[in-house]
Design a protein around this motif. Structure first.
Motif, PDB file in Angstrom:
ATOM      1  N   ASP A 188     -28.312  -5.753 -58.341  1.00 55.30           N
ATOM      2  CA  ASP A 188     -29.604  -6.095 -57.744  1.00 55.30           C
ATOM      3  C   ASP A 188     -29.543  -7.359 -56.886  1.00 55.30           C
ATOM      4  OD1 ASP A 188     -29.277  -8.001 -59.682  1.00 55.30           O
ATOM      5  OD2 ASP A 188     -31.110  -7.518 -60.791  1.00 55.30           O
ATOM      6  N   LYS A 189     -28.321  -7.873 -56.677  1.00 55.86           N
ATOM      7  CA  LYS A 189     -28.143  -9.029 -55.802  1.00 55.86           C
ATOM      8  C   LYS A 189     -27.041  -8.742 -54.791  1.00 55.86           C
ATOM      9  CE  LYS A 189     -29.722 -12.493 -59.133  1.00 55.86           C
ATOM     10  NZ  LYS A 189     -29.458 -13.801 -59.783  1.00 55.86           N
ATOM     11  N   ILE A 190     -27.113  -9.442 -53.653  1.00 56.88           N
ATOM     12  CA  ILE A 190     -26.115  -9.243 -52.611  1.00 56.88           C
ATOM     13  C   ILE A 190     -25.804 -10.588 -51.969  1.00 56.88           C
ATOM     14  CG2 ILE A 190     -27.839  -8.763 -50.806  1.00 56.88           C
ATOM     15  CD1 ILE A 190     -25.860  -6.655 -49.699  1.00 56.88           C
ATOM     16  N   SER A 191     -24.545 -10.838 -51.697  1.00 49.78           N
ATOM     17  CA  SER A 191     -24.137 -12.120 -51.124  1.00 49.78           C
ATOM     18  C   SER A 191     -24.100 -12.051 -49.600  1.00 49.78           C
ATOM     19  CB  SER A 191     -22.757 -12.516 -51.646  1.00 49.78           C
ATOM     20  OG  SER A 191     -21.768 -11.634 -51.131  1.00 49.78           O
ATOM     21  N   ILE A 192     -24.109 -13.220 -48.982  1.00 46.82           N
ATOM     22  CA  ILE A 192     -23.982 -13.294 -47.526  1.00 46.82           C
ATOM     23  C   ILE A 192     -22.678 -12.640 -47.075  1.00 46.82           C
ATOM     24  CG2 ILE A 192     -23.722 -14.861 -45.571  1.00 46.82           C
ATOM     25  CD1 ILE A 192     -26.527 -14.839 -46.554  1.00 46.82           C
ATOM     26  N   LYS A 193     -21.600 -12.868 -47.832  1.00 52.63           N
ATOM     27  CA  LYS A 193     -20.302 -12.282 -47.491  1.00 52.63           C
ATOM     28  C   LYS A 193     -20.376 -10.764 -47.459  1.00 52.63           C
ATOM     29  CE  LYS A 193     -15.843 -11.991 -46.826  1.00 52.63           C
ATOM     30  NZ  LYS A 193     -15.256 -12.278 -45.494  1.00 52.63           N
ATOM     31  N   ASN A 208     -33.146 -18.479 -37.257  1.00 52.95           N
ATOM     32  CA  ASN A 208     -32.377 -19.712 -37.471  1.00 52.95           C
ATOM     33  C   ASN A 208     -31.944 -19.860 -38.920  1.00 52.95           C
ATOM     34  OD1 ASN A 208     -32.560 -20.433 -34.789  1.00 52.95           O
ATOM     35  ND2 ASN A 208     -34.338 -21.751 -35.074  1.00 52.95           N
ATOM     36  N   VAL A 209     -32.859 -19.545 -39.850  1.00 49.18           N
ATOM     37  CA  VAL A 209     -32.535 -19.655 -41.280  1.00 49.18           C
ATOM     38  C   VAL A 209     -31.381 -18.721 -41.633  1.00 49.18           C
ATOM     39  CG1 VAL A 209     -33.409 -19.221 -43.610  1.00 49.18           C
ATOM     40  CG2 VAL A 209     -34.877 -20.335 -41.912  1.00 49.18           C
ATOM     41  N   ILE A 210     -31.452 -17.502 -41.131  1.00 48.01           N
ATOM     42  CA  ILE A 210     -30.425 -16.500 -41.434  1.00 48.01           C
ATOM     43  C   ILE A 210     -29.091 -16.874 -40.795  1.00 48.01           C
ATOM     44  CG2 ILE A 210     -29.752 -14.096 -41.017  1.00 48.01           C
ATOM     45  CD1 ILE A 210     -32.814 -13.453 -41.244  1.00 48.01           C
ATOM     46  N   THR A 211     -29.127 -17.260 -39.523  1.00 47.82           N
ATOM     47  CA  THR A 211     -27.892 -17.616 -38.816  1.00 47.82           C
ATOM     48  C   THR A 211     -27.207 -18.813 -39.462  1.00 47.82           C
ATOM     49  OG1 THR A 211     -28.795 -16.762 -36.741  1.00 47.82           O
ATOM     50  CG2 THR A 211     -26.921 -18.266 -36.582  1.00 47.82           C
ATOM     51  N   LYS A 216     -22.724 -21.332 -42.465  1.00 51.40           N
ATOM     52  CA  LYS A 216     -22.210 -22.205 -43.525  1.00 51.40           C
ATOM     53  C   LYS A 216     -20.947 -21.631 -44.160  1.00 51.40           C
ATOM     54  CE  LYS A 216     -26.521 -24.489 -44.903  1.00 51.40           C
ATOM     55  NZ  LYS A 216     -27.547 -24.630 -45.974  1.00 51.40           N
ATOM     56  N   LEU A 217     -20.820 -20.316 -44.100  1.00 49.31           N
ATOM     57  CA  LEU A 217     -19.635 -19.657 -44.663  1.00 49.31           C
ATOM     58  C   LEU A 217     -18.640 -19.268 -43.585  1.00 49.31           C
ATOM     59  CD1 LEU A 217     -21.359 -17.300 -47.280  1.00 49.31           C
ATOM     60  CD2 LEU A 217     -20.406 -19.588 -47.639  1.00 49.31           C
ATOM     61  N   GLY A 218     -18.873 -19.747 -42.345  1.00 47.89           N
ATOM     62  CA  GLY A 218     -17.991 -19.416 -41.242  1.00 47.89           C
ATOM     63  C   GLY A 218     -18.146 -17.982 -40.778  1.00 47.89           C
ATOM     64  N   GLU A 260     -34.129   0.261 -51.399  1.00 44.15           N
ATOM     65  CA  GLU A 260     -33.635  -0.608 -52.470  1.00 44.15           C
ATOM     66  C   GLU A 260     -33.746  -2.064 -52.032  1.00 44.15           C
ATOM     67  OE1 GLU A 260     -29.781   0.309 -53.901  1.00 44.15           O
ATOM     68  OE2 GLU A 260     -30.263   2.404 -54.388  1.00 44.15           O
ATOM     69  N   ILE A 261     -34.168  -2.905 -52.951  1.00 47.10           N
ATOM     70  CA  ILE A 261     -34.367  -4.333 -52.672  1.00 47.10           C
ATOM     71  C   ILE A 261     -33.338  -5.138 -53.459  1.00 47.10           C
ATOM     72  CG2 ILE A 261     -35.974  -6.270 -52.837  1.00 47.10           C
ATOM     73  CD1 ILE A 261     -38.257  -4.187 -52.742  1.00 47.10           C
ATOM     74  N   LYS A 262     -32.648  -6.049 -52.751  1.00 56.65           N
ATOM     75  CA  LYS A 262     -31.652  -6.895 -53.400  1.00 56.65           C
ATOM     76  C   LYS A 262     -31.877  -8.354 -53.004  1.00 56.65           C
ATOM     77  CE  LYS A 262     -28.105  -3.254 -53.309  1.00 56.65           C
ATOM     78  NZ  LYS A 262     -28.172  -2.938 -54.761  1.00 56.65           N
ATOM     79  N   GLU A 263     -31.774  -9.236 -53.961  1.00 53.06           N
ATOM     80  CA  GLU A 263     -31.905 -10.674 -53.702  1.00 53.06           C
ATOM     81  C   GLU A 263     -30.643 -11.190 -53.024  1.00 53.06           C
ATOM     82  OE1 GLU A 263     -31.999 -14.787 -56.303  1.00 53.06           O
ATOM     83  OE2 GLU A 263     -33.044 -13.026 -57.107  1.00 53.06           O
ATOM     84  N   ILE A 264     -30.822 -11.989 -51.978  1.00 58.64           N
ATOM     85  CA  ILE A 264     -29.687 -12.551 -51.248  1.00 58.64           C
ATOM     86  C   ILE A 264     -29.214 -13.828 -51.937  1.00 58.64           C
ATOM     87  CG2 ILE A 264     -28.899 -13.485 -49.030  1.00 58.64           C
ATOM     88  CD1 ILE A 264     -31.093 -11.821 -47.689  1.00 58.64           C
ATOM     89  N   THR A 265     -27.913 -13.913 -52.195  1.00 60.99           N
ATOM     90  CA  THR A 265     -27.349 -15.092 -52.869  1.00 60.99           C
ATOM     91  C   THR A 265     -26.124 -15.607 -52.111  1.00 60.99           C
ATOM     92  OG1 THR A 265     -25.894 -13.724 -54.236  1.00 60.99           O
ATOM     93  CG2 THR A 265     -28.086 -14.217 -55.117  1.00 60.99           C
ATOM     94  N   ASN A 266     -25.684 -16.757 -52.512  1.00 58.45           N
ATOM     95  CA  ASN A 266     -24.414 -17.357 -52.039  1.00 58.45           C
ATOM     96  C   ASN A 266     -24.304 -17.494 -50.519  1.00 58.45           C
ATOM     97  OD1 ASN A 266     -23.519 -17.405 -54.757  1.00 58.45           O
ATOM     98  ND2 ASN A 266     -22.817 -15.304 -54.564  1.00 58.45           N
ATOM     99  N   PRO A 267     -25.126 -18.288 -49.846  1.00 59.02           N
ATOM    100  CA  PRO A 267     -26.280 -19.010 -50.406  1.00 59.02           C
ATOM    101  C   PRO A 267     -27.556 -18.180 -50.318  1.00 59.02           C
ATOM    102  CG  PRO A 267     -25.918 -19.693 -48.159  1.00 59.02           C
ATOM    103  CD  PRO A 267     -24.844 -18.691 -48.461  1.00 59.02           C
ATOM    104  N   SER A 268     -28.549 -18.586 -51.116  1.00 61.46           N
ATOM    105  CA  SER A 268     -29.847 -17.924 -51.042  1.00 61.46           C
ATOM    106  C   SER A 268     -30.605 -18.485 -49.844  1.00 61.46           C
ATOM    107  CB  SER A 268     -30.647 -18.159 -52.324  1.00 61.46           C
ATOM    108  OG  SER A 268     -30.906 -19.547 -52.496  1.00 61.46           O
ATOM    109  N   MET A 269     -31.595 -17.734 -49.392  1.00 60.98           N
ATOM    110  CA  MET A 269     -32.439 -18.176 -48.284  1.00 60.98           C
ATOM    111  C   MET A 269     -33.887 -18.111 -48.726  1.00 60.98           C
ATOM    112  SD  MET A 269     -30.635 -16.342 -45.003  1.00 60.98           S
ATOM    113  CE  MET A 269     -30.313 -14.779 -45.824  1.00 60.98           C
TER     114      MET A 269
END
Length: 295
Positions: A188-193, A208-211, A216-218, A260-269
């Protein structure tokens, strides 16, 4: 150019005919035509293209129509404001709101407010945060519910607590998509990677927030669509075009879907909703009392 000329011009623009506009205004046709010609002479532009059956607006006419509608709304709002001052808590409260607040926050607050002040009516204006701020700037509405960011030098503000967020003001960004677009990601979670090469659909306000979160992770986001309406993001996601990135409180604005809804993590926004109103401008008694419901 005066208010009467503006009303005459708008009547003609709406009706598309001098005769029909004159009838609507309850005046004869010659004086109306004279007023329109005088307005064009004063402004130094042609406002209409006159055909055999009707008239069409020129580019200048379209600009004047848009501005005139705002002017008339402002005049009406001023009249209501003065009547409010004279009568007390009566009249109409003009409020602008983004879609998520209209569904998750406002109904309960308006119900409570109306129970205490039954003589206050409401006029609601829906739109994007940019649109709501434009309405505030032009004096069409007194209060606006928007998403961050906004100019704190121009607006007073209160961050909105939401029961869906356990009365916190922060609203975590989530992904919304058809299950097949997530691939092998079944949690139920998904990372930026994990989102790096996925087709993303975003609201322009959160770009801007998303970019920055990706940078931050290159990484760079694969954005296939930017829009000004979260419902558009959800609609595209429901069509299987891509993965929508939206605030959690907006993720369920569409019903009867298999998304389906997943929380964004690593990092969260995060995004926040706020109630804003103009600094250094008169605020009606009704608006002031309504703001108190959000402290």
């Amino acid at each position: 150019m005066d208010i009467r000329q503006i009303r005459y011009f708008l009547a003609v623009a709406e009706e598309g005919q001098i005769t029909a506009a004159a009838k609507k205004l309850n005046i004869s046709q010659p004086p109306l035509s004279q007023q329109l010609k005088a307005l064009e002479t004063e402004l130094g532009v042609k406002l209409f293209i006159r055909n055999s059956r009707n008239i069409e607006l020129t580019e200048a006419g379209i600009i004047l129509r848009n501005k005139s509608e705002q002017i008339i709304e402002l005049v009406n709002a001023t009249e209501k404001e003065l009547k409010d001052l004279n009568k007390g808590l009566e009249g109409t409260l003009n409020i602008g709101t983004v879609g998520s607040s209209a569904i998750t926050v406002l109904p309960k607050k308006i119900y409570e407010f109306h129970q205490k002040y039954p003589n206050i009516n409401f006029q609601m204006w829906d739109g994007s945060s940019t649109r709501i701020m434009e309405l505030l700037n032009n004096g069409i509405i007194e209060l606006g519910f928007v998403r961050t960011p906004f100019n704190t030098k121009v607006y007073n503000s209160l961050y909105i607590k939401n029961s869906e967020l356990k009365n916190h003001t922060h609203d975590i960004m989530v992904t919304v998509a058809k299950s097949e677009l997530y691939g092998n990601i079944d949690k139920d979670k998904i990372s930026i990677k994990e989102l790096e090469n996925k087709p993303l659909i975003i609201h322009r306000r959160f770009e801007n927030v998303i970019t920055e979160a990706f940078n931050k992770l290159g990484l760079s986001p694969n954005i296939i669509c930017k829009n000004d309406d979260i419902i558009s993001s959800l609609t595209w996601a429901n069509a299987g075009i891509g993965i929508a990135l939206v605030p959690r409180t907006s993720s369920t604005l569409m019903y009867n879907t298999n998304l389906e809804i997943k929380e964004i993590t690593n990092p969260s926004m995060e995004a926040k909703s706020a109630l804003i109103w103009m600094k250094n401008r008169y605020l009606s008694t009704a608006a002031s009392h309504f703001i108190e419901y959000f402290y």
